[in-house]
Design an enzyme around this catalytic site. Structure first.
Site, mmCIF file in Angstrom:
data_model
loop_
_atom_site.group_PDB
_atom_site.id
_atom_site.type_symbol
_atom_site.label_atom_id
_atom_site.label_comp_id
_atom_site.label_asym_id
_atom_site.label_seq_id
_atom_site.Cartn_x
_atom_site.Cartn_y
_atom_site.Cartn_z
ATOM 1 N N GLU A 58 0.928 -1.308 0.035
ATOM 2 C CA GLU A 58 0.093 -0.063 -0.005
ATOM 3 C C GLU A 58 0.823 1.252 -0.153
ATOM 4 O O GLU A 58 1.690 1.338 0.757
ATOM 5 C CB GLU A 58 -0.911 0.140 1.201
ATOM 6 C CG GLU A 58 -1.786 1.135 1.327
ATOM 7 C CD GLU A 58 -3.000 1.111 2.114
ATOM 8 O OE1 GLU A 58 -3.696 0.132 2.042
ATOM 9 O OE2 GLU A 58 -2.971 1.799 3.187
ATOM 10 N N ASP A 83 -13.751 7.841 6.833
ATOM 11 C CA ASP A 83 -14.138 8.627 7.697
ATOM 12 C C ASP A 83 -15.097 9.473 7.823
ATOM 13 O O ASP A 83 -15.285 10.135 6.931
ATOM 14 C CB ASP A 83 -12.809 9.344 8.454
ATOM 15 C CG ASP A 83 -11.620 8.161 8.653
ATOM 16 O OD1 ASP A 83 -11.874 7.157 8.997
ATOM 17 O OD2 ASP A 83 -10.294 8.733 8.379
#
Length: 286
Positions: free
Chosen positions: A17, A110
């Site tokens: 990642e 989020d």
């Protein structure tokens, strides 16, 4: 190539990642990392999504397209939905498709600080997954949480949500980071007992600083085993020694995961060449 196909052909699937740097000059760090991986390519590289999902400011697609075109590595484009309308998501998916990217990691994202006034056509990742599957031919991955999502108190909810994502069309899962492998093995057992059959990659992140650890604990609810606490305490005043010991700890994790025959290993490389290179050497046995 669709990432879901790698899980049918390769074990373990190896992935990393990266995140788009906030400063343009820092992109050179990613180029350096990719250059070092040329001879020992991971199966795919995921690229995190920018704040607020801005089409104008987000560099995720630019980096993902470069990874595929310049390095021949399959990219996985992160996509969060909590603050986006369906129209905005469909336009983002069209942009991703036009950029030559065929794989998306579908996330809720989020909640904004003003979540009470936040309007969205998608409340959960499963809603985004279902929409992507209904309207496109992307291979879709989703997140899973070895210790449960930070917003969940009951463990049974964790597997129920995992199953809901699979039923919505998730082709594979990537786990949030963890520092104790038994936590991941319990997740795997619970998932299979809960009729979740999609492959699950284990997420591993080397410790680079005490601040990084504290952030992970409070943002993700990740627990620390005593061995790692002692390492952090011993080397907290020596950045380089802590980074070295943290990397060694994560490599031990990876070695044990390989011994247990996991579906895949996903390394949160933090855009650092040494992390990607050392992990890749172990994972590919070179």
């Amino acid at each position: 190539m669709k990432i879901k196909d790698y899980y049918q052909q390769t074990k373990p699937v190896v992935s990393f990642e990266f995140f788009p740097p906030k400063k343009e000059a820092a992109i050179d760090t990613i180029y350096q990392t990719l250059e070092e991986l040329k001879g020992i390519k991971p199966d795919f590289i995921s690229v995190t999504y920018g704040a607020a999902g801005s089409r104008a400011d987000n560099k995720t697609l630019e980096l993902a397209s470069m990874i595929k075109k310049e390095y021949g590595i399959e990219p996985l484009h992160h996509l969060s939905c909590i603050a986006n309308t369906n129209e905005e998501i469909q336009q983002l998916l069209a942009d991703i498709k036009a950029g030559g990217v065929e794989n998306v990691l579908a996330l809720r994202g989020d909640l904004p600080a003003d979540s009470e006034t936040c309007s969205s056509d998608f409340l959960y990742a499963k809603d985004l997954i279902a929409s992507i599957k209904e309207n496109t031919d992307f291979s879709v991955g989703a997140a899973c949480y070895p210790e449960g999502h930070i917003d969940q108190l009951a463990g049974v909810e964790n597997i129920e949500h995992l199953k809901a994502k699979e039923d919505a069309g998730a082709d594979f899962f990537i786990s949030q980071l963890f520092f104790e492998n038994d936590v991941f093995y319990r997740l795997m057992e619970d998932a299979r007992n809960g009729q979740v059959s999609a492959p699950i990659s284990a997420g591993v992140m080397p410790i680079l600083s005490r601040g990084q650890v504290e952030k992970m604990i409070f943002m993700c609810g990740t627990s620390l085993p005593s061995e790692l606490i002692k390492i952090i305490h011993k080397y907290e005043h020596s950045i380089e020694d802590l980074r070295k010991a943290g990397l060694e700890y994560s490599l031990k994790q990876i070695e044990d995961l390989l011994d247990h025959g996991v579906d895949g290993v996903h390394v949160y490389a933090m855009n650092r060449p040494v992390v990607a290179k050392e992990a890749m050497s172990l994972l590919r046995g070179s």
